[in-house]
Design a protein around this motif. Structure first.
Motif, PDB file in Angstrom:
ATOM      1  N   ILE A 154       4.176  -4.826  29.062  1.00  8.56           N
ATOM      2  CA  ILE A 154       4.763  -5.096  30.366  1.00  8.56           C
ATOM      3  C   ILE A 154       3.775  -4.545  31.390  1.00  8.56           C
ATOM      4  O   ILE A 154       3.411  -3.371  31.340  1.00  8.56           O
ATOM      5  N   LYS A 155       3.316  -5.360  32.339  1.00  6.66           N
ATOM      6  CA  LYS A 155       2.192  -5.007  33.200  1.00  6.66           C
ATOM      7  C   LYS A 155       2.464  -3.855  34.147  1.00  6.66           C
ATOM      8  O   LYS A 155       1.590  -3.061  34.412  1.00  6.66           O
ATOM      9  N   ARG A 156       3.651  -3.735  34.684  1.00  5.80           N
ATOM     10  CA  ARG A 156       3.903  -2.680  35.661  1.00  5.80           C
ATOM     11  C   ARG A 156       4.480  -1.428  35.005  1.00  5.80           C
ATOM     12  O   ARG A 156       4.971  -1.475  33.889  1.00  5.80           O
ATOM     13  N   THR A 157       4.443  -0.332  35.721  1.00  6.58           N
ATOM     14  CA  THR A 157       5.018   0.915  35.213  1.00  6.58           C
ATOM     15  C   THR A 157       6.479   0.998  35.636  1.00  6.58           C
ATOM     16  O   THR A 157       6.903   0.368  36.602  1.00  6.58           O
ATOM     17  N   TRP A 158       7.237   1.797  34.902  1.00 10.91           N
ATOM     18  CA  TRP A 158       8.659   1.978  35.185  1.00 10.91           C
ATOM     19  C   TRP A 158       8.949   3.458  35.309  1.00 10.91           C
ATOM     20  O   TRP A 158       8.464   4.271  34.536  1.00 10.91           O
ATOM     21  N   ASN A 159       9.783   3.797  36.284  1.00 14.48           N
ATOM     22  CA  ASN A 159      10.184   5.174  36.491  1.00 14.48           C
ATOM     23  C   ASN A 159      11.372   5.498  35.586  1.00 14.48           C
ATOM     24  O   ASN A 159      12.160   4.620  35.239  1.00 14.48           O
ATOM     25  N   ALA A 160      11.511   6.773  35.243  1.00 12.87           N
ATOM     26  CA  ALA A 160      12.558   7.193  34.311  1.00 12.87           C
ATOM     27  C   ALA A 160      13.961   6.928  34.852  1.00 12.87           C
ATOM     28  O   ALA A 160      14.887   6.738  34.062  1.00 12.87           O
ATOM     29  N   ASP A 161      14.138   6.892  36.166  1.00 15.35           N
ATOM     30  CA  ASP A 161      15.480   6.642  36.689  1.00 15.35           C
ATOM     31  C   ASP A 161      15.918   5.199  36.521  1.00 15.35           C
ATOM     32  O   ASP A 161      17.092   4.883  36.679  1.00 15.35           O
ATOM     33  N   LYS A 162      14.994   4.295  36.181  1.00 15.74           N
ATOM     34  CA  LYS A 162      15.325   2.893  35.918  1.00 15.74           C
ATOM     35  C   LYS A 162      15.443   2.605  34.417  1.00 15.74           C
ATOM     36  O   LYS A 162      15.589   1.458  34.022  1.00 15.74           O
ATOM     37  N   LEU A 163      15.373   3.640  33.580  1.00 11.93           N
ATOM     38  CA  LEU A 163      15.438   3.486  32.124  1.00 11.93           C
ATOM     39  C   LEU A 163      16.578   4.317  31.557  1.00 11.93           C
ATOM     40  O   LEU A 163      16.979   5.315  32.150  1.00 11.93           O
TER      41      LEU A 163
END
Length: 91
Positions: free
Chosen positions: A77-86
């Motif tokens: 997945i190209k973009r990064t994700w923050n822990a609050d969205k997981l």
């Protein structure tokens, strides 16, 4: 005196707020669900649309709550994700 009292009050308020905050931490290889972007929801589904997208694997932990994800088929997945969205996926 007033400045010291003001600082003590701010620290007390911050401590009360931080007590309720959940700090998420994931390791490489963990399965997680991600919250979909606002623009990706299908307008036909309305309020019954899914709130979380299918499981992803944590590919890399970047620090400060940022993660790189991949699908279960090893597609990045190209973009990064923050822990609050997981959140953790329990199978």
């Amino acid at each position: 005196m007033a400045h010291c009292h003001d600082m003590a009050t701010k620290q007390l308020i911050a401590a009360r707020y931080n007590k309720k905050v959940k700090h998420w931490s994931f390791e490489k290889g963990d399965l997680v669900l991600r919250r979909p972007d606002i623009g990706n929801k299908n307008a036909r589904d309305g309020k019954l649309a899914a709130n979380w997208e299918s499981p992803y694997r944590v590919r890399e932990k970047l620090g400060k709550g940022a993660y790189m994800l991949e699908t279960l088929e090893k597609k990045l997945i190209k973009r990064t994700w923050n822990a609050d969205k997981l959140k953790v996926y329990y199978s």
